[in-house]
Write a protein that holds these residues in place. Structure first.
Motif, short mmCIF file in Angstrom:
data_model
loop_
_atom_site.label_atom_id
_atom_site.label_comp_id
_atom_site.label_asym_id
_atom_site.label_seq_id
_atom_site.Cartn_x
_atom_site.Cartn_y
_atom_site.Cartn_z
N UNK A 1 0.82 -1.21 0.00
CA UNK A 1 0.00 0.00 0.00
C UNK A 1 0.85 1.25 0.00
N UNK A 2 1.87 1.30 0.87
CA UNK A 2 2.76 2.46 0.92
C UNK A 2 3.45 2.67 -0.42
N UNK A 3 3.94 1.58 -0.95
CA UNK A 3 4.67 1.68 -2.23
C UNK A 3 3.79 2.22 -3.34
N UNK A 4 2.61 1.62 -3.52
CA UNK A 4 1.77 2.00 -4.65
C UNK A 4 1.13 3.38 -4.45
N UNK A 5 0.81 3.74 -3.21
CA UNK A 5 0.26 5.07 -2.95
C UNK A 5 1.31 6.14 -3.24
N UNK A 6 2.56 5.87 -2.83
CA UNK A 6 3.64 6.83 -3.10
C UNK A 6 3.86 6.97 -4.61
N UNK A 7 3.92 5.83 -5.30
CA UNK A 7 4.12 5.85 -6.75
C UNK A 7 2.99 6.61 -7.44
N UNK A 8 1.74 6.30 -7.06
CA UNK A 8 0.59 6.94 -7.70
C UNK A 8 0.52 8.43 -7.36
N UNK A 9 0.84 8.78 -6.11
CA UNK A 9 0.78 10.18 -5.70
C UNK A 9 1.81 11.01 -6.45
N UNK A 10 3.01 10.49 -6.57
CA UNK A 10 4.05 11.23 -7.30
C UNK A 10 3.68 11.35 -8.78
N UNK A 11 3.14 10.28 -9.34
CA UNK A 11 2.72 10.33 -10.74
C UNK A 11 1.60 11.35 -10.92
#
Length: 199
Positions: free
Chosen positions: A161-171
């Motif tokens: 969750x942390x990984x994908x939320x960070x990736x999606x938020x930065x994108x």
């Protein structure tokens, strides 16, 4: 013995579908494909789902959080499948892996993860879920070595969750895949370095 050409063809097909997913990021197909890919990446496919998530978010920026959470859930479901494989097959998993091409089976990674579980335990699950380490190896090894399914799923949920939320938020806010990868790598390095220093 299963022919390695079958698996090579399967990987080639997966890469072709992966490229199609990237090119059609704004379509329902891309979202469904991303979720299916997230499940399979956690079990067998040696290609990260992150670029697909980035592409989908760039195409649908207002849905970035929904896409990140959906990708997380799909990935953890796949992790549960990997855990089940390890738990059911036990040491026989090594015989099965021997039939796969080395790139797909990742025997060296399995050996390193199994050794790491002895001293790191569930911390290794979090690191594997959050970092570029092969999560499929972590998932199968967790089942093989008898780690409880519920703790494994909960830790995976947090890490993925942390990984994908960070990736999606930065994108969503920067719109540049290179920025996503660079900042994520920096954050992973800081977390792994902190754990190493305190271990």
């Amino acid at each position: 013995m299963i022919s390695t050409s079958i698996f090579s063809s399967s990987i080639a097909w997966a890469k072709a579908a992966y490229d199609r997913g990237l090119k059609t990021a704004g379509t329902p197909f891309a979202t469904r494909f991303m979720l299916a890919f997230a499940v399979l990446e956690s079990i067998i496919i040696p290609i990260p789902v992150d670029p697909l998530l980035v592409a989908v978010v760039l195409a649908k920026p207002m849905k970035w959080l929904r896409m990140a959470l959906a990708c997380t859930l799909a990935s953890v479901i796949g992790g549960g499948g990997g855990w089940a494989l390890g738990a059911i097959l036990g040491l026989g998993i090594h015989d099965i892996l021997a039939m796969f091409p080395e790139k797909l089976a990742a025997p060296t990674a399995f050996a390193a993860v199994e050794a790491g579980f002895a001293s790191w335990g569930l911390i290794l699950v979090f690191i594997g879920a959050f970092s570029p380490l092969p999560y499929k190896v972590i998932a199968v090894s967790a089942g093989l070595l008898g780690f409880g399914l519920l703790p494994f799923l909960l830790v995976s949920l947090v890490g993925r969750g942390l990984r994908f939320i960070i990736v999606a938020a930065i994108a969503r806010h920067h719109g540049d895949p290179k920025t996503v990868i660079g900042l994520l790598s920096l954050l992973i390095g800081l977390i792994v370095g902190g754990i190493w220093l305190t271990h």
